[in-house]
Write a protein that holds these residues in place. Structure first.
Motif, PDB file in Angstrom:
ATOM      1  N   UNK B  44       6.333  -1.125   5.668  1.00  0.00           N
ATOM      2  CA  UNK B  44       5.186  -0.888   6.336  1.00  0.00           C
ATOM      3  C   UNK B  44       4.584   0.314   6.237  1.00  0.00           C
ATOM      4  N   UNK B  45       5.447   1.569   6.356  1.00  0.00           N
ATOM      5  CA  UNK B  45       4.706   2.750   6.144  1.00  0.00           C
ATOM      6  C   UNK B  45       4.234   2.688   4.628  1.00  0.00           C
ATOM      7  N   UNK B  47       2.713   0.248   3.026  1.00  0.00           N
ATOM      8  CA  UNK B  47       1.423  -0.336   2.939  1.00  0.00           C
ATOM      9  C   UNK B  47       0.286   0.523   3.684  1.00  0.00           C
ATOM     10  N   UNK B  48       0.805   1.007   4.775  1.00  0.00           N
ATOM     11  CA  UNK B  48      -0.015   1.653   5.413  1.00  0.00           C
ATOM     12  C   UNK B  48      -0.649   2.881   4.655  1.00  0.00           C
ATOM     13  N   UNK B  51      -2.980   2.125   2.171  1.00  0.00           N
ATOM     14  CA  UNK B  51      -4.438   1.979   2.686  1.00  0.00           C
ATOM     15  C   UNK B  51      -5.121   3.131   3.001  1.00  0.00           C
ATOM     16  N   UNK B  52      -4.292   4.280   3.332  1.00  0.00           N
ATOM     17  CA  UNK B  52      -4.964   5.389   3.835  1.00  0.00           C
ATOM     18  C   UNK B  52      -5.358   6.259   2.633  1.00  0.00           C
ATOM     19  N   UNK B  57      -6.628  -2.678   2.019  1.00  0.00           N
ATOM     20  CA  UNK B  57      -6.177  -3.595   3.061  1.00  0.00           C
ATOM     21  C   UNK B  57      -5.381  -4.819   2.302  1.00  0.00           C
ATOM     22  N   UNK B  58      -3.915  -4.411   2.643  1.00  0.00           N
ATOM     23  CA  UNK B  58      -3.259  -5.528   1.742  1.00  0.00           C
ATOM     24  C   UNK B  58      -2.941  -6.790   2.769  1.00  0.00           C
TER      25      UNK B  58
END
Lengths: 390, 83
Positions: B44-45, B47-48, B51-52, B57-58
């Motif tokens: 999760x970290x 993917x976030x 995104x940043x 946005x996956x």
């Protein structure tokens, strides 16, 4: 003027090394500020201060390994430290921590701080003949040392060993600390174990729908639901949340859930997320992400590592079905979650498959028993059936 | 943005979530989860952070496409070009 001492960051910590001061003499600090980086068996910890004031002087130079309770800095300030700090050499660094991890025993004996108890053991002092100088005659380590005919250390205590240097040393130190805590747990805590299977179909359906409409930064993991459910279930069976200290259960001041994080280079930490019961899921998820990230990079905060009131371990990532956890003393309960699996499930006279998770409780029989523990697990199950309310 | 630049971003992001890992030995076609021993919170970290860094946005349904380094680069390159 007050003394800022090397805090005790958990039952297994004996010493720490100030690696870096983050403040200088003359700096103003307020409660919760990070004042130093300290190396412990649990890795590097950012030490928070528990009072407002001004740094008068830094007593301990960087690089010195000192015992818990050793004075690190002098602080002048309008706000006095909490009363606990006066009677206990290892001050509580976390604002949310219970003020003093001990209570008056029903026998009428004076209260004894854990460090004092430890010092008494080391020095062979009979606690019954020690006169306590603390509130209500509470016995602090300094009293024990006085009774042993030994001056309490006013100067920096002698180094108890070289600061751990290499990563291998750190791992060895952490392994040793885990071993000490777990051996103590197995020696002192009469564990009982309960397990149940929780139907996660409602939780997962809700989660999938939520995550579909949430941006990537706000998505949730089912472990957040599980941790929230544990924190809320604590309200129904409060004797699972807190500490066993000096022969009595002391309820936790708040529900601070320790989240077991296994470190890939070896070892394990279980830093706390504070007041999880009052935390919206979004905030809980963000806290979990940040906590794991900080644990991975090896820098946790003192309030996180010192005051969990109950621990949750999620060993589901690697396919294990059930966890039979060992309670982290002085806590009294640990909840374990295994892998989420599709399983045959009978309901309403039909057999189908459901996503199912095995939840387990390791409880301290001194604080609760199987009947109450069963109610606790049942509450977790029930709460997970209404994920939208978590 | 070139594929090499995207690869650099992915590697940098991975080294942030798994600071102890030696990315030099990473098999670009192998499973990241197995090679780096990352769990769902780490992922999760990851993917976030992607995104940043990339503004991509996956969706959750596409997570399996990010299972290897090569997979990440191919997927993200397509997304970055499309946006």
């Amino acid at each position: 003027m007050s003394e800022f001492r090397m805090p005790s960051l958990g039952a297994d910590m004996e010493a720490g090394t100030v690696v870096e001061w983050r403040v200088h003499p003359g700096d103003r600090v307020k409660r919760g500020d990070i004042v130093a980086l300290v190396e412990t068996e649990k890795g590097l910890i950012e030490i928070e201060i528990f009072q407002d004031g001004e740094i008068e002087s830094l007593v301990m130079p960087e690089g010195e390994k000192v015992a818990v309770g050793t004075v690190l800095a002098m602080i002048s300030g309008e706000a006095a430290p909490p009363p606990a700090a006066k009677v206990e050499p290892a001050p509580k660094v976390a604002p949310k921590a219970p003020p003093v991890p001990h209570r008056t025993e029903s026998t009428g004996r004076a209260r004894v701080s854990p460090l004092a108890r430890k010092r008494a053991q080391e020095l062979g002092v009979d606690l019954a003949r020690v006169v306590g100088s603390g509130e209500g005659g509470a016995i602090a380590a300094a009293d024990v040392e006085r009774a042993a005919g030994q001056a309490p250390p006013t100067a920096p205590a002698p180094a108890v060993g070289p600061p751990p240097g290499t990563a291998t040393d750190r791992q060895a130190a952490m392994r040793k600390a885990i071993a000490a805590a777990m051996a103590r747990s197995k020696r002192e805590i009469p564990h009982y174990y309960l397990g149940t299977h929780v139907d996660m179909s409602k939780a997962m359906a809700w989660l999938t729908a939520e995550n579909l409409r949430r941006p990537v930064t706000e998505r949730l993991l089912y472990s957040a639901l599980a941790i929230k459910a544990v924190a809320l279930a604590v309200h129904e069976v409060p004797e699972t949340n807190g500490f066993w200290v000096d022969g009595a259960f002391q309820p936790g001041a708040g529900v601070h859930v320790g989240v077991a994080i296994s470190l890939r280079q070896g070892g394990l930490v279980a830093p706390a997320i504070h007041d999880v019961d009052e935390m919206p899921l979004n905030d809980l998820m963000r806290s979990m992400l940040a906590l794991v990230q900080r644990a991975r990079s090896g820098v946790l905060r003192s309030s996180e590592v010192s005051d969990a009131t109950i621990t949750v371990t999620n060993l589901g990532e690697r396919g294990v079905e059930t966890v039979f956890g060992i309670i982290y003393p002085p806590q009294v309960a640990l909840v374990g979650f295994g892998t989420l699996v599709e399983q045959p499930w009978a309901a309403d006279g039909m057999i189908g498959t459901r996503p199912v998770i095995a939840a387990s409780l390791s409880g301290d029989h001194r604080a609760s028993d199987g009947h109450r523990g069963a109610r606790f697990l049942a509450a977790i199950d029930r709460l997970l059936q209404e994920p939208e309310k978590l | 943005m070139t594929r090499d630049e995207i690869r650099d971003v992915v590697r940098r992001t991975l080294s942030a979530i798994a600071p102890e890992a030696d990315l030099g030995t990473l098999d670009p076609k192998g499973e990241l989860r197995d090679q780096l021993d990352i769990d769902s919170v780490d992922f999760m970290n990851f993917v976030v952070a992607l995104h940043q860094e990339l503004g991509v946005d996956v969706p959750e349904a596409d997570y399996p496409k990010l299972s290897s380094l090569d997979g990440c680069v191919a997927y993200l390159a397509a997304k970055v070009c499309a946006s």
